[in-house]
Design an enzyme around this catalytic site. Structure first.
Site, PDB file in Angstrom:
ATOM      1  CE1 TYR A   1       5.650  -7.157   1.308  1.00 19.29           C
ATOM      2  CE2 TYR A   1       4.278  -8.740   0.156  1.00 19.29           C
ATOM      3  CZ  TYR A   1       4.406  -7.568   0.866  1.00 19.29           C
ATOM      4  OH  TYR A   1       3.303  -6.805   1.136  1.00 19.29           O
TER       5      TYR A   1
ATOM      6  CE  LYS B   1       5.290   7.706  -3.112  1.00 14.34           C
ATOM      7  NZ  LYS B   1       4.148   8.637  -3.081  1.00 14.34           N
TER       8      LYS B   1
ATOM      9  CG  ASP C   1       0.756   8.574  -3.683  1.00 15.77           C
ATOM     10  OD1 ASP C   1       0.995   8.134  -4.822  1.00 15.77           O
ATOM     11  OD2 ASP C   1       1.287   9.607  -3.242  1.00 15.77           O
TER      12      ASP C   1
ATOM     13  CG  ASP D   1       0.150  -8.060   0.041  1.00 16.84           C
ATOM     14  OD1 ASP D   1      -0.984  -8.544   0.044  1.00 16.84           O
ATOM     15  OD2 ASP D   1       0.968  -8.194   0.972  1.00 16.84           O
TER      16      ASP D   1
END
Ligand code: NAD
Length: 360
Positions: free
Chosen positions: A143, A192, A224, A248
């Site tokens: 972000y 990840k 995931d 988020d």
């Protein structure tokens, strides 16, 4: 008498109504525990655009930085939806987080026994309830990375980049270990790492720090899988630490499984005691100004402020217990009443104040 100066950023939509409720509750707690609160309102969001042309006026930033802590309602609404990105109300949220150095976001997702029926998951999955604390990194990652447009192999393309420094990962990991220490000493770090370099550095540093917190059990989970586990078996989680974007998304998922966004507070913290406390929901323009909004998320944000900024444990407990009691007695605002007669924003606030005043 202990005195705390609190900046109020009421914002747009239901913001003013729910912040006023939290102020009334804090004043009641202050009276009971001999604590004085000085509240000073500042403009933020759409109303700030209307009055000053900017979503985050300098005066607001200065006022927040001069305060002991900050309580925010919500910003945004259809009136400002067509403005260019840099003067949208939501821009003010990134701006104030960055100005206050708020690198940690604490998002509890708790299933209240009295609200079990609100949970969209099967009864057997949530038989033991759940109480999760998500520690989200807030000022780094994709972000805030380099972004832009360029000509690519297939014509116009856009890009956003993610980077995380050792310093950023270490400081958020420490907050997470400390938070786990105060709870059930179970930390799950979500990344990840099978794909992303930033995640591999994240994982390495989280484990390097583990030796400093031998009492905390730490494990990794891929994002995931985490998204799946949150709906499969949410009670396995205690404290979660993760990056800005994963946090988020996962914190919204976690809030959804509690079934009631009007109930969930949040805290954003810096390396000093000044924090920004706000409900997780938005400005709910569809019910703004109707005295219908559920103020509990904002009232509980006030309780988090008492705990995390001021270490006023008794004040925080008084508020949390009063909310529990009011829910146990069956009082509900319209969002939780399913068509049955509901209390207004001010009526449920009165009930909470009554419970605090009577030591209910
Ligand atoms: P929202 O959270 O405002 O509303 C979603 C739904 O939940 C609506 O039906 C609303 O009535 C209901 N709801 C939300 N809070 C409630 C409460 N306390 N009591 C009862 N019902 C409640 O999300 P949205 O509709 O996607 O966004 C509306 C505006 O809020 C947009 O402009 C968006 O950009 C902004 N927003 C702001 C923040 C923030 O200030 N932190 C966060 C999210 C969205």
């Amino acid at each position: 008498m202990k005195t705390y100066n609190i900046a109020l950023l009421k914002g747009d939509g239901i913001g003013p109504e729910i912040v006023d409720s939290a102020v009334r509750v804090l004043e009641c707690v202050g009276k009971k525990l001999n604590i004085k609160f000085n509240f000073t309102p500042y403009l933020i969001g759409g109303i700030a655009i209307d009055e000053t042309g900017k979503p985050l006026p300098e005066e607001t930033v200065e006022g927040c930085l001069a305060s002991d802590s900050v309580l925010l309602g919500a910003v945004g609404g259809p009136k400002w939806d067509t403005l260019p990105g840099n003067i949208r109300p939501e821009k003010a949220l990134l701006g104030i987080r960055s100005a206050m150095g708020l690198f940690t976001n604490l998002r509890p997702a708790k299933l209240y026994p009295a609200l079990k029926g609100e949970c969209p998951l099967r009864e057997d999955i949530v038989a033991n309830g759940f109480d999760i604390m998500i520690v989200r990194e807030l000022t780094g990652g994709i972000y805030f990375g380099e972004r832009g447009y360029r000509e690519g192999k297939y014509g116009e393309e856009a890009y956003d980049t993610e980077s995380y420094s050792r310093m950023e990962i270490e400081r958020i990991a420490r907050v997470a270990y400390e938070t786990a220490r105060k709870r059930n000493k179970k930390l799950i770090s979500i990344d990840k790492a099978n794909v992303l370099e930033t995640s591999r550095l994240w994982r390495k540093i989280v484990h390097e720090l583990a030796s400093e917190y031998p009492d905390v059990e730490v494990a990794d989970m891929l994002v995931d899988n985490a998204a799946m586990q949150l709906v499969r078996n949410p009670s396995q989680f205690d404290v979660i630490v993760t990056s800005n974007m994963f946090g988020d998304i996962l914190s919204d998922e976690a809030s959804q499984i509690t079934g009631s966004i009007g109930m969930l507070p949040s805290a954003s913290l810096s390396d000093n005691t000044r924090g920004l406390y706000e409900p997780i929901h938005g400005s709910a323009p569809d019910i703004a100004g109707q005295n219908k909004a559920n103020p509990i998320a904002t009232i509980l944000s006030g309780a988090m402020m008492m705990l995390y900024s001021f270490n006023e444990v008794e004040a925080s407990d008084l508020i949390v217990n009063a909310v529990d009691k009011v829910l146990e007695k069956g009082y509900r605002t319209a969002d939780l009443a399913h068509g049955a007669p509901a209390l207004t924003t001010s009526e449920i606030t009165d009930k909470i104040i009554e419970a605090i005043a009577n030591n209910d």
